[in-house]
Design a protein around this motif. Sequence first.
Motif, PDB file in Angstrom:
ATOM      1  N   SER A  85     -72.566   0.988 -28.884  1.00 41.54           N
ATOM      2  CA  SER A  85     -71.536   1.148 -29.240  1.00 41.54           C
ATOM      3  C   SER A  85     -69.937  -0.532 -28.768  1.00 41.54           C
ATOM      4  CB  SER A  85     -70.620   1.752 -29.295  1.00 41.54           C
ATOM      5  OG  SER A  85     -71.789   3.300 -30.072  1.00 41.54           O
ATOM      6  N   SER A  86     -69.622  -0.665 -30.023  1.00 41.05           N
ATOM      7  CA  SER A  86     -68.165  -1.732 -29.354  1.00 41.05           C
ATOM      8  C   SER A  86     -66.868  -1.651 -30.479  1.00 41.05           C
ATOM      9  CB  SER A  86     -68.670  -2.731 -29.374  1.00 41.05           C
ATOM     10  OG  SER A  86     -68.022  -3.917 -29.152  1.00 41.05           O
ATOM     11  N   GLY A  87     -66.341  -2.313 -31.374  1.00 43.50           N
ATOM     12  CA  GLY A  87     -65.201  -2.424 -31.610  1.00 43.50           C
ATOM     13  C   GLY A  87     -64.962  -3.786 -31.496  1.00 43.50           C
ATOM     14  N   SER A  88     -64.127  -3.339 -33.360  1.00 39.77           N
ATOM     15  CA  SER A  88     -63.268  -4.684 -33.453  1.00 39.77           C
ATOM     16  C   SER A  88     -61.918  -4.418 -34.218  1.00 39.77           C
ATOM     17  CB  SER A  88     -64.080  -5.538 -34.883  1.00 39.77           C
ATOM     18  OG  SER A  88     -63.800  -6.652 -34.827  1.00 39.77           O
ATOM     19  N   VAL A  89     -60.579  -5.281 -33.889  1.00 41.16           N
ATOM     20  CA  VAL A  89     -59.494  -4.762 -34.767  1.00 41.16           C
ATOM     21  C   VAL A  89     -58.772  -5.865 -35.614  1.00 41.16           C
ATOM     22  CG1 VAL A  89     -56.886  -5.092 -33.964  1.00 41.16           C
ATOM     23  CG2 VAL A  89     -58.731  -3.753 -32.962  1.00 41.16           C
ATOM     24  N   LEU A  90     -58.765  -5.650 -37.126  1.00 36.80           N
ATOM     25  CA  LEU A  90     -58.818  -6.184 -37.705  1.00 36.80           C
ATOM     26  C   LEU A  90     -57.247  -5.986 -38.170  1.00 36.80           C
ATOM     27  CD1 LEU A  90     -60.918  -5.766 -40.587  1.00 36.80           C
ATOM     28  CD2 LEU A  90     -61.290  -7.364 -38.543  1.00 36.80           C
ATOM     29  N   GLU A  91     -56.421  -6.526 -38.700  1.00 40.87           N
ATOM     30  CA  GLU A  91     -54.654  -6.266 -39.632  1.00 40.87           C
ATOM     31  C   GLU A  91     -54.633  -6.514 -40.547  1.00 40.87           C
ATOM     32  OE1 GLU A  91     -53.186 -10.255 -39.043  1.00 40.87           O
ATOM     33  OE2 GLU A  91     -53.601 -10.989 -37.085  1.00 40.87           O
ATOM     34  N   THR A  92     -56.033  -5.918 -41.293  1.00 38.16           N
ATOM     35  CA  THR A  92     -55.916  -5.422 -43.025  1.00 38.16           C
ATOM     36  C   THR A  92     -57.010  -4.669 -43.128  1.00 38.16           C
ATOM     37  OG1 THR A  92     -58.208  -6.968 -43.494  1.00 38.16           O
ATOM     38  CG2 THR A  92     -56.240  -7.898 -43.985  1.00 38.16           C
ATOM     39  N   PRO A  93     -57.095  -3.132 -44.306  1.00 38.41           N
ATOM     40  CA  PRO A  93     -57.376  -1.985 -43.841  1.00 38.41           C
ATOM     41  C   PRO A  93     -58.968  -1.949 -43.990  1.00 38.41           C
ATOM     42  CG  PRO A  93     -56.310  -1.736 -45.847  1.00 38.41           C
ATOM     43  CD  PRO A  93     -55.830  -2.943 -45.002  1.00 38.41           C
TER      44      PRO A  93
END
Length: 127
Positions: A85-93
């Motif tokens: 498992s990992s993650g990502s950050v976006l500026e949009t939903p």
Amino acid sequence: MSESEKYRIKVEAVAEFVPGQSDPDEDRYVFAYHITLTNTGSATAQLISRHWIITDGAGKVQEVRGLGVIGEQPLLAPGQQFTYSSGSVLETPVGTMQGSYQMVAEDGQRFDAEIPPFVLAMPRVLH
């Protein structure tokens, strides 16, 4: 047996929104994703590196390249699975992720395991 059957890694992805780490007022949308790799070929292969293409809802593209996944370079015998498992950050939903893992088989053959596109979406944003 054909080369394509010998060197085959199936990639499955499941994504989820992480509300506790997100802040929509600051255009920060955090997603976790869970990846399962299954060696469906006949050759033992090791994951060497990754290449991600992450696209947010505004069309902004981030490319991420690096060695291994979560600090590991798993070796998969035929039939074996590896999940992380990992993650990502976006500026949009809403956004998408896709890419490939660069693999090397025990006989030295290099090949890519494609990561099919999957959607990152805050609940109730997509219908």
